[in-house]
Design a protein around this motif. Structure first.
Motif, PDB file in Angstrom:
ATOM      1  N   UNK A  94      11.081 -33.009  44.389  1.00  0.00           N
ATOM      2  CA  UNK A  94      10.461 -32.050  43.149  1.00  0.00           C
ATOM      3  C   UNK A  94       9.070 -32.300  43.768  1.00  0.00           C
ATOM      4  N   UNK A  95       8.289 -33.312  44.095  1.00  0.00           N
ATOM      5  CA  UNK A  95       7.108 -32.936  44.855  1.00  0.00           C
ATOM      6  C   UNK A  95       6.617 -32.389  46.279  1.00  0.00           C
ATOM      7  N   UNK A  96       8.051 -32.566  46.690  1.00  0.00           N
ATOM      8  CA  UNK A  96       8.229 -31.758  47.892  1.00  0.00           C
ATOM      9  C   UNK A  96       7.999 -30.336  47.725  1.00  0.00           C
ATOM     10  N   UNK A  97       9.134 -30.644  47.056  1.00  0.00           N
ATOM     11  CA  UNK A  97       9.440 -28.549  46.926  1.00  0.00           C
ATOM     12  C   UNK A  97       8.771 -28.143  46.187  1.00  0.00           C
ATOM     13  N   UNK A  98       8.088 -28.358  45.463  1.00  0.00           N
ATOM     14  CA  UNK A  98       6.687 -27.579  44.520  1.00  0.00           C
ATOM     15  C   UNK A  98       5.912 -27.113  45.993  1.00  0.00           C
ATOM     16  N   UNK A  99       5.528 -28.430  46.393  1.00  0.00           N
ATOM     17  CA  UNK A  99       4.593 -27.637  47.683  1.00  0.00           C
ATOM     18  C   UNK A  99       4.607 -27.225  48.538  1.00  0.00           C
ATOM     19  N   UNK A 100       6.304 -26.693  48.807  1.00  0.00           N
ATOM     20  CA  UNK A 100       6.181 -26.277  49.725  1.00  0.00           C
ATOM     21  C   UNK A 100       6.890 -24.652  49.330  1.00  0.00           C
ATOM     22  N   UNK A 101       6.924 -24.708  47.534  1.00  0.00           N
ATOM     23  CA  UNK A 101       7.144 -23.486  47.266  1.00  0.00           C
ATOM     24  C   UNK A 101       5.464 -22.618  46.570  1.00  0.00           C
ATOM     25  N   UNK A 102       4.154 -23.425  47.335  1.00  0.00           N
ATOM     26  CA  UNK A 102       3.082 -23.460  46.219  1.00  0.00           C
ATOM     27  C   UNK A 102       2.423 -24.014  44.967  1.00  0.00           C
ATOM     28  N   UNK A 103       3.929 -24.311  44.603  1.00  0.00           N
ATOM     29  CA  UNK A 103       3.202 -24.944  42.728  1.00  0.00           C
ATOM     30  C   UNK A 103       2.033 -26.265  43.248  1.00  0.00           C
ATOM     31  N   UNK A 104       2.313 -26.357  43.841  1.00  0.00           N
ATOM     32  CA  UNK A 104       0.852 -28.006  43.596  1.00  0.00           C
ATOM     33  C   UNK A 104       0.038 -27.694  45.867  1.00  0.00           C
ATOM     34  N   UNK A 105      -1.592 -28.190  45.457  1.00  0.00           N
ATOM     35  CA  UNK A 105      -1.661 -28.082  46.716  1.00  0.00           C
ATOM     36  C   UNK A 105      -1.209 -29.624  47.870  1.00  0.00           C
ATOM     37  N   UNK A 106      -1.478 -28.099  48.976  1.00  0.00           N
ATOM     38  CA  UNK A 106      -1.254 -29.210  50.048  1.00  0.00           C
ATOM     39  C   UNK A 106      -2.764 -29.346  50.887  1.00  0.00           C
ATOM     40  N   UNK A 107      -2.598 -30.388  51.555  1.00  0.00           N
ATOM     41  CA  UNK A 107      -3.745 -31.059  52.232  1.00  0.00           C
ATOM     42  C   UNK A 107      -3.812 -31.068  53.833  1.00  0.00           C
ATOM     43  N   UNK A 108      -4.787 -30.460  54.494  1.00  0.00           N
ATOM     44  CA  UNK A 108      -5.172 -30.494  55.575  1.00  0.00           C
ATOM     45  C   UNK A 108      -5.612 -31.741  56.153  1.00  0.00           C
ATOM     46  N   UNK A 109      -5.381 -31.826  57.529  1.00  0.00           N
ATOM     47  CA  UNK A 109      -6.058 -33.052  57.872  1.00  0.00           C
ATOM     48  C   UNK A 109      -7.529 -33.489  57.862  1.00  0.00           C
ATOM     49  N   UNK A 110      -8.221 -32.773  57.164  1.00  0.00           N
ATOM     50  CA  UNK A 110      -9.198 -33.373  56.243  1.00  0.00           C
ATOM     51  C   UNK A 110      -9.355 -32.975  54.732  1.00  0.00           C
ATOM     52  N   UNK A 111      -7.757 -33.677  54.570  1.00  0.00           N
ATOM     53  CA  UNK A 111      -8.346 -33.692  52.915  1.00  0.00           C
ATOM     54  C   UNK A 111      -8.522 -32.464  52.617  1.00  0.00           C
ATOM     55  N   UNK A 112      -8.490 -30.778  52.589  1.00  0.00           N
ATOM     56  CA  UNK A 112      -8.711 -29.694  51.684  1.00  0.00           C
ATOM     57  C   UNK A 112      -7.557 -28.926  51.349  1.00  0.00           C
ATOM     58  N   UNK A 113      -7.759 -27.934  50.799  1.00  0.00           N
ATOM     59  CA  UNK A 113      -6.436 -27.974  50.049  1.00  0.00           C
ATOM     60  C   UNK A 113      -6.848 -26.447  50.807  1.00  0.00           C
ATOM     61  N   UNK A 114      -5.025 -26.106  51.394  1.00  0.00           N
ATOM     62  CA  UNK A 114      -4.921 -24.950  52.350  1.00  0.00           C
ATOM     63  C   UNK A 114      -4.165 -23.670  51.780  1.00  0.00           C
ATOM     64  N   UNK A 115      -3.913 -23.197  52.364  1.00  0.00           N
ATOM     65  CA  UNK A 115      -2.807 -21.789  52.291  1.00  0.00           C
ATOM     66  C   UNK A 115      -1.645 -21.943  53.489  1.00  0.00           C
ATOM     67  N   UNK A 116      -0.651 -22.503  52.935  1.00  0.00           N
ATOM     68  CA  UNK A 116       0.254 -22.289  53.341  1.00  0.00           C
ATOM     69  C   UNK A 116       1.413 -20.796  53.194  1.00  0.00           C
ATOM     70  N   UNK A 117       1.220 -20.850  53.141  1.00  0.00           N
ATOM     71  CA  UNK A 117       2.121 -19.415  52.334  1.00  0.00           C
ATOM     72  C   UNK A 117       2.202 -18.190  53.759  1.00  0.00           C
ATOM     73  N   UNK A 118       2.043 -17.751  54.512  1.00  0.00           N
ATOM     74  CA  UNK A 118       2.084 -17.665  55.676  1.00  0.00           C
ATOM     75  C   UNK A 118       2.752 -18.101  56.863  1.00  0.00           C
ATOM     76  N   UNK A 119       2.976 -19.263  56.398  1.00  0.00           N
ATOM     77  CA  UNK A 119       3.273 -20.525  57.857  1.00  0.00           C
ATOM     78  C   UNK A 119       5.226 -20.364  57.799  1.00  0.00           C
TER      79      UNK A 119
END
Length: 225
Positions: free
Chosen positions: A66-91
Motif C-alpha cells: 500500500x505504501x508503494x502503491x500510494x506513492x505511485x498514485x500520488x497519495x504519499x510524497x516521493x522524495x528526490x535524491x536531496x530528500x525533497x518532495x518531487x512531482x512524479x505525475x509526468x513521469x
C-alpha cells in the motif's frame, strides 16, 4: 525454521506484541529476539540522554504494498535524491518506480517484513511542534538528531544492531533504520528471489512489472544484504 511466508511478510504468527513506552498507545510487532535486544540498547541510550521511540517496526507485505502503491498514485510524497518532495505525475510508470525505490523497498523485499528492523528516533531531541521526517538531514551535523547519530555509530554494534542502509548503493541513506543483525541474517539466508518475484507478479497494478524488473538486479540493495 523460517518459512517463505515469514520472509515475505505474509505470516506474523511468530512475532510478539510490544510497546517502546508503556505510556504510548502504539502497539508494535517484532521478532522476539530482536525486541529483547532493544531493551539494553534503549536503556543505554537513555543513560546517555536519548529517549528512543520507534516510528515503525514489523511491516507486512500488504502494508508495504500500500505504501508503494500510494506513492505511485500520488497519495504519499516521493522524495528526490536531496530528500525533497518531487512531482512524479509526468513521469513514465518505469521512471516513477525508479524514483520511489530510492527510499521505499518493493513489497516482498523489505527488511521490515522480518520483524528484526526498526525505524527509531529520539523523542526528546525532536523540536516541539516539529513533525518527524525520517530523513538523513535530521541526522546531519547541526541538526537535532546529530547527537543521536554519533551515539548510534558508537553503540549499535555493542548491542548486536547495525544500520543496513548506508547510501552506498541504489538505496538512500537511512540513519534511523536499525537491524538486529544476528536474527536478520537468518531471514536473509532464507530469502529466495524467485519466491518474492513470483508472489509480487500475482498483482496487476501498473507498476508491478517495472518493480519486478528492478528487483531482479537490485534485490540485494533492497534487502540490505
Amino acid at each position: 525454521m523460517i518459512t517463505k511466508e515469514q520472509v515475505l511478510g505474509l505470516d506474523d504468527s511468530k512475532l510478539v506484541n510490544f510497546k517502546d513506552d508503556p505510556k504510548r498507545m502504539l502497539v508494535l510487532l517484532g521478532d522476539r529476539d530482536a525486541v529483547k535486544a532493544l531493551g539494553p540498547l534503549f536503556a543505554d541510550a537513555y543513560d546517555n540522554g536519548f529517549e528512543i521511540k520507534i516510528a515503525s517496526a514489523y511491516r507486512s507485505f500488504y502494508k508495504q504494498f500500500k505504501i508503494f502503491d500510494d506513492k505511485f498514485n500520488g497519495k504519499r510524497p516521493v522524495l528526490d535524491e536531496n530528500e525533497e518532495p518531487m512531482d512524479i505525475s509526468s513521469l513514465s510508470d518505469e521512471q516513477k518506480v525508479l524514483e520511489i525505490v530510492r527510499f521505499s523497498a518493493i513489497p516482498g523485499f523489505s527488511r521490515h517484513h522480518f520483524g528484526t528492523d526498526f525505524d527509531i528516533y529520539a523523542s526528546n531531541l525532536l523540536p516541539e511542534g516539529k513533525q518527524l521526517e525520517l530523513t538523513a538531514r535530521e541526522y546531519q551535523k547541526g541538526s537535532y538528531f546529530y547527537k543521536l547519530d554519533v551515539y548510534l555509530k558508537n553503540a549499535l554494534n555493542k548491542f548486536g544492531f547495525k544500520r543496513p542502509y548506508t547510501g552506498k548503493n541504489s538505496m538512500g541513506y537511512e540513519p534511523w533504520h536499525i537491524s538486529y543483525e544476528k536474527k536478520a541474517c537468518e531471514f536473509l539466508a532464507s530469502f529466495k528471489l524467485d519466491d518474492a518475484l513470483e508472489y509480487l507478479s500475482s498483482f496487476n497494478e501498473p507498476w508491478v512489472p517495472y518493480a519486478i524488473e528492478y528487483a531482479k538486479t537490485h534485490y540485494k540493495d533492497l534487502i540490505g544484504a
